[in-house]
Motif scaffolding. Sequence first.
Motif, PDB file in Angstrom:
ATOM      1  N   VAL A  34      -7.951   0.476  -3.231  1.00 49.04           N
ATOM      2  CA  VAL A  34      -8.989  -0.327  -1.994  1.00 49.04           C
ATOM      3  C   VAL A  34      -8.096   0.768  -1.005  1.00 49.04           C
TER       4      VAL A  34
ATOM      5  N   ARG B 218      -4.799   0.861  -1.799  1.00 44.94           N
ATOM      6  CA  ARG B 218      -3.784  -0.312  -2.375  1.00 44.94           C
ATOM      7  C   ARG B 218      -4.950  -0.468  -3.806  1.00 44.94           C
TER       8      ARG B 218
ATOM      9  N   THR C 293      -7.754   1.317   2.729  1.00 46.35           N
ATOM     10  CA  THR C 293      -7.833   0.573   4.267  1.00 46.35           C
ATOM     11  C   THR C 293      -7.190   1.293   5.824  1.00 46.35           C
ATOM     12  N   GLN C 294      -8.556   1.117   6.338  1.00 46.27           N
ATOM     13  CA  GLN C 294      -8.079   1.525   7.647  1.00 46.27           C
ATOM     14  C   GLN C 294      -7.111   0.062   8.617  1.00 46.27           C
TER      15      GLN C 294
ATOM     16  N   SER D 143       0.922  -1.553   0.047  1.00 46.83           N
ATOM     17  CA  SER D 143       0.174  -0.455   0.050  1.00 46.83           C
ATOM     18  C   SER D 143       1.259   1.465   0.153  1.00 46.83           C
TER      19      SER D 143
ATOM     20  N   ASN E 177      -5.486  -3.030   8.241  1.00 41.29           N
ATOM     21  CA  ASN E 177      -6.294  -4.113   7.134  1.00 41.29           C
ATOM     22  C   ASN E 177      -7.506  -4.431   7.336  1.00 41.29           C
ATOM     23  N   ASP E 178      -8.764  -3.345   7.260  1.00 45.06           N
ATOM     24  CA  ASP E 178      -9.903  -3.325   7.338  1.00 45.06           C
ATOM     25  C   ASP E 178     -10.408  -2.513   6.204  1.00 45.06           C
ATOM     26  N   PRO E 179     -11.207  -2.847   5.095  1.00 40.64           N
ATOM     27  CA  PRO E 179     -11.202  -1.913   3.533  1.00 40.64           C
ATOM     28  C   PRO E 179     -12.354  -0.523   4.777  1.00 40.64           C
TER      29      PRO E 179
END
Length: 86
Positions: free
Chosen positions: A57, A78, A59-60, A19, A62-64
């Motif tokens: 995508v 990413r 993310t914060q 990322s 590992n969460d989208p």
Amino acid sequence: MDIPATVIDLLRQRAQGVSICPSDVARALADDEPAWQALMPPIRDAAAALARSECIVVTQGNDPVDPADVDQGPMRLRRGPMFPAK
């Protein structure tokens, strides 16, 4: 200054799955800190648009993140499922 193209270019320079930070985009487009900090809101807007098209995508951790919520907190960018092949 083409923010979406810069996002895509910087992600192409990274290995698949790696990322970038929105500030990487800002620093690529502006030479000094006040100038790149001023670019952060438009970069977040461009990231949201790219995320809506599934090019990237956001993310914060590992969460989208929903593209509607990119204006809050730290985030990473990413490659998404519709990331353009060269």
